[in-house]
Design a protein around this motif. Structure first.
Motif, short mmCIF file in Angstrom:
data_model
loop_
_atom_site.label_atom_id
_atom_site.label_comp_id
_atom_site.label_asym_id
_atom_site.label_seq_id
_atom_site.Cartn_x
_atom_site.Cartn_y
_atom_site.Cartn_z
N ILE A 10 27.01 2.87 61.94
CA ILE A 10 27.76 2.91 62.21
C ILE A 10 28.71 2.85 61.40
N TRP A 11 28.61 2.64 60.30
CA TRP A 11 29.78 2.97 59.19
C TRP A 11 29.96 4.33 58.61
N GLY A 12 28.41 4.56 58.61
CA GLY A 12 28.20 6.29 58.04
C GLY A 12 29.08 7.18 59.20
N SER A 13 29.16 7.13 60.31
CA SER A 13 29.51 7.97 61.42
C SER A 13 30.88 7.43 61.51
N CYS A 14 31.46 6.11 61.18
CA CYS A 14 33.38 6.20 60.86
C CYS A 14 33.40 6.87 59.87
N LEU A 15 33.07 7.38 58.92
CA LEU A 15 33.16 7.51 57.43
C LEU A 15 32.86 9.41 57.76
N GLN A 16 32.47 9.77 58.44
CA GLN A 16 32.37 10.64 58.62
C GLN A 16 33.64 11.10 59.68
N LEU A 17 34.22 10.95 60.79
CA LEU A 17 35.36 10.81 61.57
C LEU A 17 36.63 10.50 60.37
N ILE A 18 36.27 9.63 59.21
CA ILE A 18 38.03 9.44 59.20
C ILE A 18 38.12 10.70 57.88
N LYS A 19 36.64 11.18 57.31
CA LYS A 19 36.57 12.23 56.59
C LYS A 19 37.97 13.35 57.22
N GLY A 20 37.57 13.96 57.82
CA GLY A 20 38.05 14.77 58.56
C GLY A 20 39.87 14.52 58.31
N ARG A 21 40.54 13.10 58.84
CA ARG A 21 41.20 12.77 59.27
C ARG A 21 42.06 12.37 57.73
N VAL A 22 41.67 12.74 57.35
CA VAL A 22 42.85 12.48 55.72
C VAL A 22 42.38 13.56 54.87
N PRO A 23 43.63 13.21 54.03
CA PRO A 23 42.96 14.01 52.83
C PRO A 23 42.47 13.06 51.81
N ALA A 36 29.64 -1.37 54.20
CA ALA A 36 29.58 -1.76 55.35
C ALA A 36 28.14 -3.10 54.79
N ILE A 37 28.37 -4.00 55.23
CA ILE A 37 27.36 -5.71 54.54
C ILE A 37 26.48 -5.73 55.75
N SER A 38 27.14 -5.56 56.35
CA SER A 38 26.81 -6.32 58.11
C SER A 38 26.88 -6.25 58.83
N ILE A 39 26.82 -6.45 60.01
CA ILE A 39 27.23 -6.88 60.93
C ILE A 39 26.19 -8.15 62.27
N THR A 40 27.61 -8.75 62.53
CA THR A 40 27.05 -10.05 63.67
C THR A 40 28.46 -10.35 63.65
N ASP A 41 28.06 -11.33 65.06
CA ASP A 41 28.73 -11.86 65.60
C ASP A 41 30.28 -10.71 66.47
N GLY A 42 29.91 -9.53 66.69
CA GLY A 42 30.30 -9.09 67.33
C GLY A 42 31.81 -7.77 66.53
N ALA A 43 31.27 -8.03 64.47
CA ALA A 43 32.48 -8.06 63.72
C ALA A 43 31.06 -6.59 62.92
N LEU A 44 31.92 -5.97 62.08
CA LEU A 44 31.27 -4.98 61.51
C LEU A 44 31.97 -5.80 59.59
N PHE A 45 31.02 -6.27 59.16
CA PHE A 45 31.72 -6.48 57.70
C PHE A 45 31.90 -5.45 56.75
N LEU A 46 33.42 -4.93 56.19
CA LEU A 46 32.82 -4.16 55.17
C LEU A 46 33.23 -4.73 53.64
N GLN A 47 32.78 -4.44 53.26
CA GLN A 47 33.56 -5.25 52.24
C GLN A 47 34.22 -4.20 51.12
N VAL A 48 35.73 -4.42 50.38
CA VAL A 48 36.62 -4.27 49.54
C VAL A 48 35.72 -4.45 48.18
N PRO A 49 36.74 -3.50 47.21
CA PRO A 49 37.29 -4.28 46.19
C PRO A 49 37.75 -5.84 45.24
N ASN A 50 39.07 -5.39 45.86
CA ASN A 50 39.86 -6.53 46.02
C ASN A 50 40.83 -6.89 46.69
#
Ligand code: ADP
Ligand code: MG
Length: 463
Positions: A10-23, A36-50
């Motif tokens: 899912i996140w991979g497909s999102c990235l594909q879309l985003i890639k075409g939309r931002v510089p 992307a680290i998991s999917i639970t309870d209707g949420a996709l968990f994304l991990q960011v550096p800080n």
């Protein structure tokens, strides 16, 4: 609902879309580091550096991310962010910062439906409004014409309005600002923004599906047609033909047409004469590269908008060194922010220098200040500063003053207006006149030319 393995996909497909939309640079800075680290309870968990990274994403790309997720999954999956905390026990390592409310996402299509705007594929950027457009000598006229048209679409003599200028100088911003303004003030109900290549592709698709009538009906039914980058029309005769008919129709019904191009319309090769002559009868406004003061103003504005407190020397450094266009100016700011966030260092002049060097560009040593130029000219002509900027018209003083103005224009990035102010509040036309005089006299009078060149040499040495 989802099996655990799905999140990568899912996140991979999102990235594909985003890639075409931002510089590309934005993509690599802000999206590649997300995991992307998991999917639970209707949420996709994304991990960011800080945390900083999260804040930036949240304030700039919330809709980009949530929108792509919605397109990929087609349902109300929400995003939750986690930050990798390095200094805490592993059990607490991942901390959820915030989740985006399920119904937060407001697509531009909804907005369009409310305002009656139709659009195809290309979206209008809600940040491209007049209020966010910093005015300077280089773009004042283009902005004024755009505001006039947005307030009175189809009813000013500026129809079509043609905006031309180099890349990254704000053409698309102004074009969309016209649309946003006209819609929000109720001066127009239907606005279509389309880039010329989309227009062309749409047209080709319409031919293939035998739907050219629908195609032209769609475009003939608008209050304002905003067509971006018409240089793409060059040599596309059928598209031009179609556009010509739509154009005439809109024009006759007093609908507004605004076009942008990266070169003066007369230089568009492969454009039919009858289109060209239409443009000839229109108002053409140009946008020039911003001068130093405008670059500083833009950086200040962007920093404030992002809640950043940039030291003045950093702003000045960027404005003096990143000069080509505004997109690069923004790109530099983003890169510096990313750097400071990932390396956890403050934004200071040293950092700005470092980031700048990494772009492979060579730092300008700093330009001469106008005060230095006045000092150098004063010394060369044995005249004090008061006389140089004062009212005296003796031959000697007048010449020194003209030369100083000329050198200020050559060796600083200051606008003519500002230079005038430094010379006792003179008008910018006086500066224009002085520069022209010096140039003329240099070719006519060799003694004069030698004098100017020797002063100029001193100015160069002061850099
Ligand atoms: P163009 O279409 O001429 O290539 P854009 O309109 O895409 O350029 O502008 C590039 C970037 O610079 C955009 O993010 C835009 O918002 C910004 N920008 C351009 N001109 C200005 C300005 N005068 N004030 C503030 N931002 C600007
Ligand atoms: Mg553009």
């Amino acid at each position: 609902m989802y099996s655990t393995g799905d999140y990568q996909h899912i996140w991979g497909s999102c990235l594909q879309l985003i890639k075409g939309r931002v510089p590309p640079q934005t993509y690599s800075t802000w999206f590649q580091p997300i995991k992307a680290i998991s999917i639970t309870d209707g949420a996709l968990f994304l991990q960011v550096p800080n945390k900083f990274f999260y804040d930036w994403l949240d304030s700039h790309y919330k809709e980009t991310i949530q929108g792509s997720l919605r397109e990929v999954t087609g349902n109300g999956l929400v995003i939750k962010y986690t930050v990798l905390l390095t200094d805490v026990p592993s059990a607490e390592k991942e901390k959820i910062i915030e989740s985006i409310p399920e119904n937060y996402y407001r697509s531009t299509y909804l907005r369009s439906a409310q305002t009656g705007m139709i659009e195809r594929g290309t979206r209008i950027n809600e940040n491209y409004v007049f209020e966010n457009f910093v005015e300077g000598n280089s773009n004042q006229f283009a902005k004024a014409a755009s505001v006039a048209v947005a307030n009175n679409p189809g009813k000013t003599p500026f129809n079509p309005l043609v905006i031309y200028g180099g890349t990254g100088l704000g053409k698309t911003h102004l074009l969309q600002a016209i649309g946003n303004h006209a819609l929000s003030t109720g001066h127009a109900n239907k606005v279509v923004y389309v880039s010329s290549d989309t227009f062309t592709l749409d047209f080709i698709a319409a031919i293939q599906k035998n739907k050219t009538t629908d195609f032209s009906r769609y475009y003939r039914n608008v209050d304002i047609l905003l067509l971006d980058d018409i240089q793409f029309f060059q040599n596309k005769e059928q598209t031009q033909e179609q556009f010509f008919h739509i154009f005439n129709d809109l024009y006759q019904h007093n609908r507004q047409i605004v076009l942008t191009t990266d070169r003066p319309p007369m230089e568009l090769k492969g454009l039919q004469d009858r289109l060209l002559s239409r443009f000839q009868s229109s108002l053409t406004v140009d946008i020039q590269p911003p001068d130093l003061e405008t670059r500083i103003a833009i950086l200040n504005k962007k920093a404030t908008a992002d809640g950043l407190d940039l030291p003045y020397d950093v702003i000045e450094f960027i404005a003096e060194n990143v000069t080509s266009n505004i997109r690069e100016l923004e790109g530099f700011l983003i890169r510096m922010l990313a750097y400071s966030s990932l390396m956890q260092v403050d934004i200071e002049l040293d950092l700005a220098r470092k980031v700048f060097r990494e772009t492979g560009a060579v730092e300008k040593k700093g330009i001469v200040s106008i005060e230095d130029i006045q000092k150098i000219v004063g010394t060369s002509y044995s005249i004090n500063l008061d006389s140089l900027v004062g009212k005296s018209r003796t031959k000697e003083v007048a010449e020194a003053r003209m030369v100083a103005m000329y050198l200020a224009r050559e060796h600083t990035n200051l606008s003519l207006k500002t230079i005038g102010i430094y010379f006792g509040g003179r008008d910018h036309s006086t500066v224009v006149h002085a520069c022209k005089c010096v140039e003329d006299k240099k070719t006519e009078n060799s003694q004069f030319s030698v004098r100017v060149v020797s002063v100029q040499e001193k100015v160069r040495n002061a850099i």
